[in-house]
Design an enzyme around this catalytic site. Structure first.
Site, mmCIF file in Angstrom:
data_model
loop_
_atom_site.group_PDB
_atom_site.id
_atom_site.type_symbol
_atom_site.label_atom_id
_atom_site.label_comp_id
_atom_site.label_asym_id
_atom_site.label_seq_id
_atom_site.Cartn_x
_atom_site.Cartn_y
_atom_site.Cartn_z
ATOM 1 N N ARG A 125 32.924 50.534 -17.705
ATOM 2 C CA ARG A 125 31.860 51.528 -17.422
ATOM 3 C C ARG A 125 31.437 51.568 -15.948
ATOM 4 N NH1 ARG A 125 29.758 49.208 -22.257
ATOM 5 N NH2 ARG A 125 30.465 50.426 -24.030
ATOM 6 N N LYS A 147 34.594 62.588 -5.695
ATOM 7 C CA LYS A 147 35.320 63.303 -6.754
ATOM 8 C C LYS A 147 36.547 62.483 -7.099
ATOM 9 C CE LYS A 147 34.211 68.194 -6.174
ATOM 10 N NZ LYS A 147 34.756 69.523 -5.836
ATOM 11 N N GLU A 189 43.147 70.988 5.393
ATOM 12 C CA GLU A 189 41.760 70.699 4.979
ATOM 13 C C GLU A 189 40.837 70.593 6.202
ATOM 14 O OE1 GLU A 189 40.810 70.910 1.904
ATOM 15 O OE2 GLU A 189 42.272 70.028 0.529
ATOM 16 N N LYS A 231 31.714 66.998 5.627
ATOM 17 C CA LYS A 231 31.775 66.690 4.199
ATOM 18 C C LYS A 231 30.566 65.847 3.777
ATOM 19 C CE LYS A 231 34.365 65.876 0.216
ATOM 20 N NZ LYS A 231 35.647 65.849 -0.453
ATOM 21 N N GLU A 241 28.059 69.337 -6.986
ATOM 22 C CA GLU A 241 28.541 70.714 -6.874
ATOM 23 C C GLU A 241 27.733 71.707 -7.709
ATOM 24 O OE1 GLU A 241 32.825 70.989 -6.216
ATOM 25 O OE2 GLU A 241 32.783 72.902 -7.259
ATOM 26 N N ARG A 245 28.381 72.659 -2.414
ATOM 27 C CA ARG A 245 29.636 71.890 -2.344
ATOM 28 C C ARG A 245 30.849 72.723 -2.747
ATOM 29 N NH1 ARG A 245 30.956 65.616 -4.095
ATOM 30 N NH2 ARG A 245 33.165 65.753 -3.531
ATOM 31 N N ASN A 249 35.774 74.244 -1.495
ATOM 32 C CA ASN A 249 36.980 74.612 -2.242
ATOM 33 C C ASN A 249 37.594 75.922 -1.759
ATOM 34 O OD1 ASN A 249 36.897 72.359 -3.974
ATOM 35 N ND2 ASN A 249 35.276 73.339 -5.150
ATOM 36 N N HIS A 252 41.117 76.850 -2.730
ATOM 37 C CA HIS A 252 41.567 75.893 -3.747
ATOM 38 C C HIS A 252 41.839 76.542 -5.107
ATOM 39 C CE1 HIS A 252 40.495 72.979 -0.749
ATOM 40 N NE2 HIS A 252 40.746 71.954 -1.535
ATOM 41 N N HIS A 256 45.243 75.792 -6.453
ATOM 42 C CA HIS A 256 45.494 75.033 -7.691
ATOM 43 C C HIS A 256 46.458 75.793 -8.594
ATOM 44 C CE1 HIS A 256 41.583 72.426 -7.372
ATOM 45 N NE2 HIS A 256 42.543 72.041 -6.549
ATOM 46 N N HIS A 269 49.374 69.627 -1.804
ATOM 47 C CA HIS A 269 48.034 70.196 -1.999
ATOM 48 C C HIS A 269 47.591 71.010 -0.775
ATOM 49 C CE1 HIS A 269 43.866 70.407 -3.364
ATOM 50 N NE2 HIS A 269 43.492 69.977 -2.180
HETATM 51 P P1 NAD Z 1 49.436 61.848 -1.444
HETATM 52 O O1 NAD Z 1 48.448 60.865 -1.870
HETATM 53 O O2 NAD Z 1 50.496 62.237 -2.409
HETATM 54 O O3 NAD Z 1 50.127 61.315 -0.117
HETATM 55 C C1 NAD Z 1 51.135 62.076 0.467
HETATM 56 C C2 NAD Z 1 52.430 61.270 0.688
HETATM 57 O O4 NAD Z 1 52.259 60.436 1.827
HETATM 58 C C3 NAD Z 1 52.784 60.346 -0.451
HETATM 59 O O5 NAD Z 1 54.171 60.299 -0.589
HETATM 60 C C4 NAD Z 1 52.254 59.006 0.040
HETATM 61 O O6 NAD Z 1 52.890 57.907 -0.565
HETATM 62 C C5 NAD Z 1 52.571 59.090 1.489
HETATM 63 N N1 NAD Z 1 51.769 58.271 2.368
HETATM 64 C C6 NAD Z 1 50.473 57.959 2.248
HETATM 65 N N2 NAD Z 1 50.043 57.324 3.343
HETATM 66 C C7 NAD Z 1 51.116 57.205 4.162
HETATM 67 C C8 NAD Z 1 51.301 56.661 5.451
HETATM 68 N N3 NAD Z 1 50.283 56.158 6.130
HETATM 69 N N4 NAD Z 1 52.527 56.693 5.991
HETATM 70 C C9 NAD Z 1 53.567 57.263 5.317
HETATM 71 N N5 NAD Z 1 53.444 57.827 4.110
HETATM 72 C C10 NAD Z 1 52.222 57.804 3.544
HETATM 73 O O7 NAD Z 1 48.756 63.216 -0.967
HETATM 74 P P2 NAD Z 1 47.441 63.557 -0.149
HETATM 75 O O8 NAD Z 1 47.739 64.796 0.570
HETATM 76 O O9 NAD Z 1 46.929 62.390 0.590
HETATM 77 O O10 NAD Z 1 46.378 63.853 -1.299
HETATM 78 C C11 NAD Z 1 46.557 64.925 -2.189
HETATM 79 C C12 NAD Z 1 45.743 64.653 -3.419
HETATM 80 O O11 NAD Z 1 44.371 64.593 -3.073
HETATM 81 C C13 NAD Z 1 45.880 65.732 -4.479
HETATM 82 O O12 NAD Z 1 46.041 65.123 -5.733
HETATM 83 C C14 NAD Z 1 44.553 66.467 -4.415
HETATM 84 O O13 NAD Z 1 44.185 67.019 -5.653
HETATM 85 C C15 NAD Z 1 43.624 65.364 -4.005
HETATM 86 N N6 NAD Z 1 42.396 65.807 -3.344
HETATM 87 C C16 NAD Z 1 41.231 65.299 -3.782
HETATM 88 C C17 NAD Z 1 40.055 65.642 -3.168
HETATM 89 C C18 NAD Z 1 38.760 65.017 -3.604
HETATM 90 O O14 NAD Z 1 37.704 65.452 -3.170
HETATM 91 N N7 NAD Z 1 38.803 63.994 -4.426
HETATM 92 C C19 NAD Z 1 40.072 66.526 -2.080
HETATM 93 C C20 NAD Z 1 41.295 67.029 -1.642
HETATM 94 C C21 NAD Z 1 42.460 66.651 -2.283
HETATM 95 N N1 GLY Z 2 37.488 68.727 -1.866
HETATM 96 C C1 GLY Z 2 36.357 69.400 -2.369
HETATM 97 C C2 GLY Z 2 35.194 68.516 -2.646
HETATM 98 O O1 GLY Z 2 35.228 67.339 -2.434
HETATM 99 O O2 GLY Z 2 34.205 68.986 -3.111
#
Ligand code: NAD
Ligand code: GLY
Length: 384
Positions: A125, A147, A189, A231, A241, A245, A249, A252, A256, A269
Site C-alpha cells: 500500500r 503520474k 516535451e 512542471k 489534474e 495540469r 498534455n 498527447h 497516444h 512517445h
Molecule cells: P524509455 O524509458 O523507453 O527510454 C528510452 C530508451 O532509452 C530505452 O531503450 C532506454 O533503455 C534507453 N535509455 C535510458 N536511459 C539511457 C541512457 N542514459 N543512455 C542510453 N540509453 C538509455 O522512454 P522515455 O522516452 O524515457 O519515456 C517514455 C515513457 O514515459 C512513456 O511510457 C510515456 O508514457 C512516459 N511518460 C510519462 C510521463 C509522466 O508524467 N509520468 C510523462 C511523459 C512520458
Molecule cells: N506529462 C503530463 C503530466 O505529467 O501531467
C-alpha cells in the site's frame, strides 16, 4: 563538466520533494542520504540497456551510504510497461522479503520511472521511491509530478496512480549515452513547455536547437531546469489534474492514438507527441485561434531536431485513418461524459483545454496532419 547543480522543489506540503539537476549526481552520496533509510534497504530497478551503463555507480553510492541494496533488471521497451513486468517486480520484492520501508529506486527512462512508481504505489500500500531519470524525456517530464502507470492493450497509461517520489535526481551526464533519436524525443516535451506557457523559452529553444541536440551541458542544464520549473509549478497547483495540469498534455491525445494504434514501442512517445502537437496546432488554426505562421513555426522547430511533423496512417486510407485516430482518442483520460477535451493553442506560449472542436473539425485536422503517404508495412491491424 564542473558547474554547481541546481535544486528545485515540488511544493506539495508534507509530500514535497527536491529535484536535483546537474552533472555527476549519481556519485554524490550527500544528495541521496536524506532520502534513504539504510535500516530498511533499497532496490534499484532498471533495464538491460541502462544497467551496464549506470547500475554499478548507483550501487556504489548506496554502499557508501551503508544502505543494503539489490537490483532488478527488466527487459527494455515500452511493450514491457505491462502487468506481466510489474508482477516480476512484485515477485522480486517479496522474494527478498522487502518491507514497506524499502526504497524503490527507478533508474532509467520514463518506462522504468512510470512502472517503478506504480509498483511503489501498490507495494504494501505504498513504499518510498526515488526517481533517477536517465533520458531527457524523463528528466524534463515523467520523473516529476507523480503520474505512475502501466499500459493496457486498449490504451496508454490506463492503469496507474498518482504517487509522488521522495527525490528526483537528474544527472545530465547520463545523457551522454542517449541515442540521438531519444534526445529528439525528449526535446519534444521540452518544446511543449514553451508552447503551452512560455513563448520566451520557445524562442530560446529556437536559438539553441542544434546546441541542445549536440548535448551542450550548459544548454541542457537550462533546458532541464526550465522544464522542471514549469512542471513543478503546475503540479504544485493541480497535482491531480483537476484543471491546469491537463495543459501538460498538449499533443498527447493525438499522440497516444499514434502510440496505441501503431503498437507500443513503434513510435517513441516524444515522436508521437510531436506529430500530435502539429495536429493540435492545425486544429487551433482551423478554429481561427492561431495563424499559419504559428503552425509553421511549431513544425520548423520539431523538424530542426529531427522530430516527425505528420502522423502515420493507421488504416488503408487517410479517411479511415482519421476515423481510427478518433476511435482511439475516445479512450483518452481527458474524455469526460463523452465530451472530448483537447489541449489547443491560443498562441505560441498559451495553451487552453477546450471542448470547442466538434468531431468533424477534429477529423479534418487529423486528416491534414497525416503523412502524405502510408507506409504499408507500418499500418497495424485494427480492432485489437
Ligand atoms: P524509455 O524509458 O523507453 O527510454 C528510452 C530508451 O532509452 C530505452 O531503450 C532506454 O533503455 C534507453 N535509455 C535510458 N536511459 C539511457 C541512457 N542514459 N543512455 C542510453 N540509453 C538509455 O522512454 P522515455 O522516452 O524515457 O519515456 C517514455 C515513457 O514515459 C512513456 O511510457 C510515456 O508514457 C512516459 N511518460 C510519462 C510521463 C509522466 O508524467 N509520468 C510523462 C511523459 C512520458
Ligand atoms: N506529462 C503530463 C503530466 O505529467 O501531467
Amino acid at each position: 563538466m564542473n558547474f554547481p547543480h541546481q535544486t528545485l522543489t515540488v511544493a506539495l506540503d508534507e509530500r514535497s520533494y527536491p529535484i536535483h539537476i546537474g552533472c555527476g549526481l549519481l556519485g554524490k552520496p550527500d544528495l541521496w542520504r536524506p532520502h534513504l533509510n539504510p535500516k530498511m534497504g533499497a532496490v534499484v530497478i532498471t533495464n538491460t540497456t541502462v544497467a551496464p551503463l549506470y547500475l554499478e555507480k548507483v550501487m556504489a553510492t548506496l554502499a557508501t551510504l551503508g544502505c543494503p541494496a539489490f537490483s532488478v533488471v527488466l527487459p527494455d521497451g515500452e511493450e514491457y510497461k505491462s502487468w506481466e513486468t510489474l508482477n516480476t517486480v512484485f515477485d522480486a520484492l517479496l522474494e527478498h522479503r522487502c518491507e514497506r520501508g524499502t526504497t524503490l529506486i527507478a533508474l532509467g527512462g520514463g518506462v522504468i520511472g512510470d512502472l517503478v512508481g506504480f509498483a511503489a504505489a501498490c507495494y504494501q500500500r505504498g513504499a518510498p521511491f526515488i526517481q533517477v531519470p536517465t533520458t531527457l524525456l524523463s528528466q524534463v517530464d515523467s520523473s516529476v509530478g507523480g503520474k505512475t502507470a502501466i499500459n493496457h492493450p486498449l490504451g496508454k497509461n490506463m492503469i496507474g496512480a498518482f504517487y509522488q517520489p521522495k527525490l528526483v535526481l537528474a544527472d545530465l551526464d547520463t545523457l551522454d549515452t542517449l541515442p540521438p533519436r531519444e534526445m529528439a524525443a525528449g526535446l519534444s516535451e521540452v518544446i511543449k513547455y514553451g508552447l503551452i506557457r512560455d513563448e520566451t523559452f520557445f524562442g530560446w529553444l529556437e536559438q539553441h536547437a542544434e546546441g541542445l541536440m549536440q548535448r551542450d551541458k550548459t544548454l541542457l542544464a537550462r533546458a532541464v531546469q526550465q522544464s522542471c520549473a514549469h512542471k513543478a509549478e503546475v503540479v504544485a497547483r493541480d497535482e491531480r489534474e483537476a484543471g491546469e495540469r491537463a495543459l501538460l498534455n498538449l499533443g498527447h491525445t493525438f499522440g497516444h492514438a499514434i502510440e496505441t494504434g501503431m503498437g507500443y514501442g513503434s513510435w517513441l512517445h516524444g515522436e508521437a507527441v510531436a506529430a500530435g502537437t502539429v495536429m493540435a496546432a492545425i486544429l487551433s488554426q482551423e478554429l481561427g485561434w492561431i495563424d499559419t505562421g504559428a503552425v509553421e513555426r511549431v513544425k520548423a522547430l520539431f523538424l530542426r531536431v529531427g522530430l516527425p511533423v505528420a502522423g502515420p496512417w493507421l488504416a488503408a486510407t487517410p479517411e479511415a485513418s482519421a476515423g481510427r485516430y478518433l476511435e482511439l482518442m475516445r479512450h483518452d483520460k481527458k474524455v469526460s461524459a463523452g465530451v472530448m477535451r483537447l489541449v489547443l493553442l491560443k498562441a505560441v506560449g498559451h495553451a487552453v483545454v477546450s471542448a470547442d472542436a466538434d468531431e468533424a473539425r477534429i477529423l479534418a485536422a487529423i486528416r491534414s496532419g497525416l503523412a502524405a503517404e502510408a507506409d504499408p508495412a507500418a499500418i497495424p491491424p485494427t480492432g485489437f
